[in-house]
Design a protein around this motif. Structure first.
Motif, PDB file in Angstrom:
ATOM      1  N   PRO A 121      -2.594 -17.482 -57.420  1.00 21.40           N
ATOM      2  CA  PRO A 121      -1.475 -17.243 -56.499  1.00 21.40           C
ATOM      3  C   PRO A 121      -0.405 -16.387 -57.176  1.00 21.40           C
ATOM      4  O   PRO A 121      -0.060 -16.608 -58.334  1.00 21.40           O
ATOM      5  CB  PRO A 121      -0.941 -18.645 -56.197  1.00 21.40           C
ATOM      6  CG  PRO A 121      -2.001 -19.591 -56.654  1.00 21.40           C
ATOM      7  CD  PRO A 121      -2.779 -18.900 -57.722  1.00 21.40           C
ATOM      8  N   ILE A 122       0.117 -15.412 -56.461  1.00 21.42           N
ATOM      9  CA  ILE A 122       1.135 -14.527 -57.028  1.00 21.42           C
ATOM     10  C   ILE A 122       2.358 -15.323 -57.459  1.00 21.42           C
ATOM     11  O   ILE A 122       3.006 -14.990 -58.456  1.00 21.42           O
ATOM     12  CB  ILE A 122       1.483 -13.373 -56.055  1.00 21.42           C
ATOM     13  CG1 ILE A 122       2.383 -12.334 -56.733  1.00 21.42           C
ATOM     14  CG2 ILE A 122       2.106 -13.890 -54.782  1.00 21.42           C
ATOM     15  CD1 ILE A 122       1.783 -11.611 -57.886  1.00 21.42           C
ATOM     16  N   GLN A 123       2.662 -16.408 -56.755  1.00 27.37           N
ATOM     17  CA  GLN A 123       3.809 -17.241 -57.113  1.00 27.37           C
ATOM     18  C   GLN A 123       3.644 -17.827 -58.516  1.00 27.37           C
ATOM     19  O   GLN A 123       4.603 -17.932 -59.272  1.00 27.37           O
ATOM     20  CB  GLN A 123       3.999 -18.382 -56.097  1.00 27.37           C
ATOM     21  CG  GLN A 123       4.362 -17.923 -54.719  1.00 27.37           C
ATOM     22  CD  GLN A 123       3.162 -17.489 -53.871  1.00 27.37           C
ATOM     23  OE1 GLN A 123       2.026 -17.418 -54.326  1.00 27.37           O
ATOM     24  NE2 GLN A 123       3.441 -17.168 -52.612  1.00 27.37           N
ATOM     25  N   GLU A 124       2.430 -18.186 -58.878  1.00 25.36           N
ATOM     26  CA  GLU A 124       2.161 -18.726 -60.211  1.00 25.36           C
ATOM     27  C   GLU A 124       2.247 -17.628 -61.268  1.00 25.36           C
ATOM     28  O   GLU A 124       2.801 -17.831 -62.349  1.00 25.36           O
ATOM     29  CB  GLU A 124       0.771 -19.368 -60.242  1.00 25.36           C
ATOM     30  CG  GLU A 124       0.391 -19.933 -61.598  1.00 25.36           C
ATOM     31  CD  GLU A 124      -1.016 -20.507 -61.621  1.00 25.36           C
ATOM     32  OE1 GLU A 124      -1.554 -20.613 -62.735  1.00 25.36           O
ATOM     33  OE2 GLU A 124      -1.562 -20.848 -60.554  1.00 25.36           O
ATOM     34  N   LEU A 125       1.727 -16.486 -60.939  1.00 24.65           N
ATOM     35  CA  LEU A 125       1.694 -15.386 -61.905  1.00 24.65           C
ATOM     36  C   LEU A 125       3.099 -14.913 -62.272  1.00 24.65           C
ATOM     37  O   LEU A 125       3.358 -14.580 -63.425  1.00 24.65           O
ATOM     38  CB  LEU A 125       0.881 -14.226 -61.330  1.00 24.65           C
ATOM     39  CG  LEU A 125       0.454 -13.158 -62.323  1.00 24.65           C
ATOM     40  CD1 LEU A 125      -0.547 -13.723 -63.314  1.00 24.65           C
ATOM     41  CD2 LEU A 125      -0.138 -11.977 -61.593  1.00 24.65           C
ATOM     42  N   THR A 126       4.005 -14.908 -61.317  1.00 20.81           N
ATOM     43  CA  THR A 126       5.356 -14.399 -61.583  1.00 20.81           C
ATOM     44  C   THR A 126       6.135 -15.265 -62.561  1.00 20.81           C
ATOM     45  O   THR A 126       7.160 -14.836 -63.073  1.00 20.81           O
ATOM     46  CB  THR A 126       6.163 -14.249 -60.277  1.00 20.81           C
ATOM     47  OG1 THR A 126       6.237 -15.512 -59.618  1.00 20.81           O
ATOM     48  CG2 THR A 126       5.545 -13.207 -59.363  1.00 20.81           C
ATOM     49  N   LYS A 127       5.664 -16.456 -62.849  1.00 22.50           N
ATOM     50  CA  LYS A 127       6.332 -17.347 -63.809  1.00 22.50           C
ATOM     51  C   LYS A 127       5.924 -17.046 -65.246  1.00 22.50           C
ATOM     52  O   LYS A 127       6.482 -17.616 -66.175  1.00 22.50           O
ATOM     53  CB  LYS A 127       6.023 -18.805 -63.465  1.00 22.50           C
ATOM     54  CG  LYS A 127       6.573 -19.207 -62.102  1.00 22.50           C
ATOM     55  CD  LYS A 127       6.145 -20.599 -61.729  1.00 22.50           C
ATOM     56  CE  LYS A 127       6.631 -20.910 -60.311  1.00 22.50           C
ATOM     57  NZ  LYS A 127       6.028 -22.112 -59.770  1.00 22.50           N
ATOM     58  N   ARG A 128       4.960 -16.169 -65.431  1.00 22.87           N
ATOM     59  CA  ARG A 128       4.455 -15.821 -66.762  1.00 22.87           C
ATOM     60  C   ARG A 128       5.303 -14.711 -67.392  1.00 22.87           C
ATOM     61  O   ARG A 128       5.987 -13.969 -66.697  1.00 22.87           O
ATOM     62  CB  ARG A 128       3.002 -15.332 -66.650  1.00 22.87           C
ATOM     63  CG  ARG A 128       2.031 -16.323 -66.066  1.00 22.87           C
ATOM     64  CD  ARG A 128       1.763 -17.431 -67.056  1.00 22.87           C
ATOM     65  NE  ARG A 128       0.806 -18.378 -66.530  1.00 22.87           N
ATOM     66  CZ  ARG A 128      -0.205 -18.857 -67.212  1.00 22.87           C
ATOM     67  NH1 ARG A 128      -0.412 -18.475 -68.450  1.00 22.87           N
ATOM     68  NH2 ARG A 128      -1.009 -19.730 -66.662  1.00 22.87           N
ATOM     69  N   PRO A 129       5.202 -14.560 -68.721  1.00 25.52           N
ATOM     70  CA  PRO A 129       5.898 -13.432 -69.371  1.00 25.52           C
ATOM     71  C   PRO A 129       5.210 -12.105 -69.032  1.00 25.52           C
ATOM     72  O   PRO A 129       3.986 -12.029 -69.026  1.00 25.52           O
ATOM     73  CB  PRO A 129       5.785 -13.748 -70.865  1.00 25.52           C
ATOM     74  CG  PRO A 129       4.670 -14.717 -70.991  1.00 25.52           C
ATOM     75  CD  PRO A 129       4.546 -15.444 -69.683  1.00 25.52           C
ATOM     76  N   PHE A 130       6.022 -11.105 -68.740  1.00 23.45           N
ATOM     77  CA  PHE A 130       5.507  -9.787 -68.362  1.00 23.45           C
ATOM     78  C   PHE A 130       5.981  -8.713 -69.321  1.00 23.45           C
ATOM     79  O   PHE A 130       7.114  -8.752 -69.806  1.00 23.45           O
ATOM     80  CB  PHE A 130       5.983  -9.406 -66.952  1.00 23.45           C
ATOM     81  CG  PHE A 130       5.087  -9.884 -65.860  1.00 23.45           C
ATOM     82  CD1 PHE A 130       4.164  -9.026 -65.289  1.00 23.45           C
ATOM     83  CD2 PHE A 130       5.168 -11.186 -65.409  1.00 23.45           C
ATOM     84  CE1 PHE A 130       3.333  -9.463 -64.272  1.00 23.45           C
ATOM     85  CE2 PHE A 130       4.334 -11.632 -64.390  1.00 23.45           C
ATOM     86  CZ  PHE A 130       3.416 -10.772 -63.823  1.00 23.45           C
TER      87      PHE A 130
END
Length: 154
Positions: free
Chosen positions: A40-49
């Protein structure tokens, strides 16, 4: 003009060549997200980028798409060149969003993986154009012909 951005169509321009550029979120090969079917994109956005600079073409389009979903990412690092992003992603420092032609060699080498993110797509186009009403010198015409025959990734 050689662009890597949203599709440009304007009757004032002649499109010499165009093709869609596939984009993916990428992570280091050891990242557990690489084994998942649909993240889910919502989960991915919580990661370091680790991303390109804020208003660069595909970064801007990614940010706009995230905003449509009321989401955003807070990158730990913003760099103007993808040549520095891929090694950092490979080392597991963070996730990035890059065109496939940039990551292809690292994906084939098994150093990074493309992430399967559910319901998130950004359309990016590589286009070579020139203004219809401007004079095209023989030298510029030769360059246009050369570029039209070459891979955009070279």
């Amino acid at each position: 003009i050689l662009t890597l951005d949203n599709h440009i169509y304007n009757t004032e321009y002649v499109i010499v060549r165009e093709e869609r550029a596939e984009m993916h979120f990428v992570a280091g090969a050891k990242c557990p997200l690489g084994e998942r079917d649909a993240i889910p994109i919502q989960e991915l956005t919580k990661r370091p980028f680790i991303l390109t600079e804020k208003n660069m073409s595909y970064r801007r389009l990614m940010d706009e798409r995230l905003a449509e979903l009321s989401l955003e990412v807070q990158p730990i690092l913003e760099i103007g060149t993808t040549n520095l992003i891929c090694p950092l992603v490979e080392q597991g420092v963070g996730i990035s969003f890059l065109p496939d032609y940039v990551t292809q060699q690292d994906v084939e080498a098994g150093a990074i993986v493309r992430l399967n993110v559910a319901d998130f797509e950004v359309e990016i186009w590589k286009q070579l154009l020139y203004h219809r009403d401007k004079w095209v010198s023989p030298q510029l015409e030769a360059v246009l012909e050369y570029c039209a025959k070459r891979e955009f990734t070279e």
